[in-house]
Write a protein that holds these residues in place. Structure first.
Motif, short mmCIF file in Angstrom:
data_model
loop_
_atom_site.label_atom_id
_atom_site.label_comp_id
_atom_site.label_asym_id
_atom_site.label_seq_id
_atom_site.Cartn_x
_atom_site.Cartn_y
_atom_site.Cartn_z
N MET A 170 -29.73 -40.01 44.58
CA MET A 170 -28.42 -39.44 44.26
C MET A 170 -28.32 -37.96 44.65
SD MET A 170 -26.63 -39.52 40.47
CE MET A 170 -27.44 -41.09 40.11
N MET A 171 -29.46 -37.30 44.82
CA MET A 171 -29.48 -35.86 45.06
C MET A 171 -28.99 -35.54 46.47
SD MET A 171 -33.06 -34.79 43.19
CE MET A 171 -33.33 -35.21 41.45
N LYS A 172 -28.01 -34.63 46.53
CA LYS A 172 -27.43 -34.23 47.81
C LYS A 172 -27.69 -32.76 48.13
CE LYS A 172 -23.64 -37.57 47.33
NZ LYS A 172 -22.16 -37.74 47.20
N LYS A 180 -23.08 -34.77 38.35
CA LYS A 180 -22.90 -33.49 39.04
C LYS A 180 -24.21 -32.71 39.10
CE LYS A 180 -20.05 -29.32 38.93
NZ LYS A 180 -18.91 -28.64 38.25
N ILE A 181 -24.92 -32.65 37.99
CA ILE A 181 -26.17 -31.90 37.94
C ILE A 181 -27.22 -32.54 38.84
CG2 ILE A 181 -28.08 -31.26 36.41
CD1 ILE A 181 -25.92 -31.00 34.17
N THR A 182 -27.31 -33.87 38.80
CA THR A 182 -28.29 -34.58 39.63
C THR A 182 -27.97 -34.43 41.11
OG1 THR A 182 -28.62 -36.20 37.85
CG2 THR A 182 -29.40 -36.80 40.05
N GLN A 240 -33.38 -32.81 38.76
CA GLN A 240 -33.75 -34.02 38.04
C GLN A 240 -33.49 -33.80 36.56
OE1 GLN A 240 -37.91 -35.04 38.22
NE2 GLN A 240 -37.73 -36.39 36.42
N ILE A 241 -32.84 -34.75 35.92
CA ILE A 241 -32.56 -34.65 34.48
C ILE A 241 -33.61 -35.42 33.70
CG2 ILE A 241 -30.95 -35.26 32.63
CD1 ILE A 241 -28.66 -34.87 34.55
N MET A 242 -34.20 -34.75 32.71
CA MET A 242 -34.93 -35.41 31.63
C MET A 242 -34.01 -35.28 30.41
SD MET A 242 -38.69 -33.76 32.28
CE MET A 242 -39.57 -34.80 31.13
N SER A 243 -34.02 -36.26 29.54
CA SER A 243 -33.01 -36.22 28.48
C SER A 243 -33.58 -36.61 27.14
CB SER A 243 -31.85 -37.15 28.83
OG SER A 243 -32.32 -38.47 28.99
N GLY A 244 -32.93 -36.11 26.09
CA GLY A 244 -33.26 -36.50 24.72
C GLY A 244 -32.16 -37.37 24.16
#
Length: 523
Positions: free
Chosen positions: A422-424, A309-311, A316-320
């Protein structure tokens, strides 16, 4: 008073992006926001000089010039921090220290020889330090139990920075986080009630950067930008017209909890305000481990669906991610790797679990007698600082394999492409400026990924597809590819260092067991 403010060297790590910086001809990822904020709180009649040792080293003339040395540090900088204190003491300078590391582990700075410890938050303790100096006090520890009103925090001294040396400039909107993750030290440092600046303050800081000609990323370094959702929305509604009036002069990034996915309005406001990247602590796809560390906010909805959903909205997601939680099942590394592949997240910041000083986890493990001696470094090349519930050899092997596979060049390129495709959501058009640094980085990435490596065919068709189909995300896409260069190199360093550390650990363990056996035999 002539004050020399020093920021210690940052070892190569996930956040250093050293290989990418070298390709671009830049010196450091971010400037020392804490120090330039402290500089703004010092008396107007003081002369202040800042040296970020990641950009340039201080000279003998700098040391001769100053009356007072002020040093801040995070845990990962502890070695250079200690050496700078020792040098200041040897040269007969007054040495004052502050920041997150000495606040969490004050005994380290004291043992190193610091005269003044300005701990906790400077808005409360710098005035205590200045009063002590005025009285001629030669040493002191200055602490505060209350949390300051950050609406009174001055604009940082951005003028002290060599801005052209950095990939991103940092500002801060809030301090504190409402959650209580067992392993995190943020609530120890800043509390669980998020305190925020006013929109007017934030716009004033951004205006200074705009007038100085800044154009790369602005990193809002809150540990949880949406910790106070109401105030975050108030800021965003003021920020959107400010950005629009200036044609979106720079892209924004920040850190936020995954429950951002629960608030459609907040996501929309962030995208409209020019946010392009958000760092999120996902930690693990294992729900049992999340519950065990009190990270319930990541268990309320599907992690995968939240990321999608966020993407899709345009962020853009960076993650830990972390390996080594208590009662973690075998195969945690493979599950993390699969999750990252499924979500397409380009940069997964993978760490072995470390118990940070005075966190809930640290206190629990201390009571259980599972802590090892020494200070946790939370560095990717260091072993865990406690006895895990799984064999450490198994955990480290999983970590090395996961890290290595995530940053294999071809899978990385494919994953990054999927993430951006994926980004809309419709992003605003950000005015990206291409200087010598950007062009140099562009050419080097094209050469390495598009010519030298076996990724060449994949690189060029994805490059063209993004440029034609998703032009609004092309800049961030290419930055993501360039950051991959750091990880492609860094994984070798991490693998070699961990294998060496694990071998030393096993040898020490065998020596201790042998000594215990011999003692028992003598008895």
């Amino acid at each position: 008073m002539k004050a020399l403010l020093l920021w210690p060297i940052m070892p190569n790590s996930f956040w250093s992006y050293q290989e990418t910086l070298d390709l671009a001809g830049l010196r450091s990822t971010n400037p020392p926001l804490g120090l330039i904020t402290v500089a703004a709180m010092l008396p107007n009649d003081w002369e202040v000089k800042l040296v970020d040792r990641n950009v340039r080293l201080e000279t003998n003339e700098d040391w001769d010039w100053c009356d007072l040395v002020i040093i801040s540090a995070m845990i990962i900088q502890k070695d250079d921090f200690r050496e700078l204190i020792a040098k200041g003491v040897k040269l007969g300078k007054k040495v004052a220290v502050g920041g997150p590391f000495p606040t969490s582990v004050p005994e380290f700075a004291l043992e190193a020889g610091a005269s003044y410890l300005i701990l906790d938050e400077g808005e409360c303790t710098i005035s205590m330090f200045l009063e002590a100096l005025a009285r001629g006090q030669e040493q002191g520890i200055f602490r505060a139990t209350e949390k300051p009103d950050v609406t009174q925090t001055p604009i940082p001294r951005f003028d002290l920075l060599d801005l052209d040396a950095y990939m991103a400039v940092t500002v801060q909107f809030s301090r504190g986080c409402p959650f209580q993750c067992e392993f995190c030290d943020i609530i120890n440092l800043f509390g669980r009630k998020p305190r925020t600046k006013t929109p007017e303050q934030m716009l004033a800081e951004l205006e200074v950067l705009y007038q100085m000609g800044w154009y790369r990323y602005v990193f809002i370094v809150d540990d949880n930008f949406i910790g106070n959702k109401r105030n975050a929305k108030v800021l965003l509604r003021a920020l959107i017209p400010w950005m629009e009036a200036r044609n979106y002069p720079f892209p924004l990034l920040t850190e936020a909890s995954l429950n951002l996915a629960e608030d459609d309005e907040l996501i929309e406001l962030m995208v409209k305000a020019g946010f392009t990247i958000v760092f999120m602590g996902i930690e693990t796809p294992d729900v049992e481990s999340l519950a065990g560390i009190h990270k319930e906010q990541n268990t309320r909805k599907s992690l995968m669906e939240s990321c999608y959903k966020i993407t899709q909205a345009g962020l853009q997601i960076m993650s830990g991610f972390i390996i080594g939680f208590d009662n973690e099942r075998t195969g945690a590394g493979e599950r993390i790797q699969q999750f990252v592949e499924d979500t397409g997240i380009p940069q997964a910041h993978l760490s072995l679990l470390h118990a940070l000083q005075n966190t809930e986890m640290w206190n629990r493990l201390k009571e259980e007698g599972r802590l090892y001696e020494g200070i946790a470094t939370a560095y990717q090349g260091s072993l865990m600082n406690f006895q895990p519930t799984r064999p450490i050899e198994e955990i480290v092997a999983e970590y090395i394999d996961c890290f290595w596979n995530l940053y294999e060049p071809l899978p990385y390129l494919k994953r990054t492409f999927r993430h951006f495709m994926m980004m809309k959501g419709q992003r605003p058009k950000i005015k990206h400026r291409l200087t010598g640094h950007e062009m140099r980085l562009f050419l080097m990435v094209c050469w390495r990924q598009g010519v030298v490596r076996t990724t060449r065919l994949t690189f060029w068709w994805q490059f063209i597809a993004i440029a034609l189909q998703k032009p609004s995300v092309f800049y961030d896409y290419f930055v993501a590819l360039s950051l991959g260069e750091h990880f492609f190199t860094f994984r070798h360093q991490v693998k070699a260092r961990l294998e060496t550390k694990l071998k030393e650990f096993q040898q020490n363990k065998q020596a201790q067991e042998k000594a215990g056996y011999q003692l028992e035999a003598v008895s």
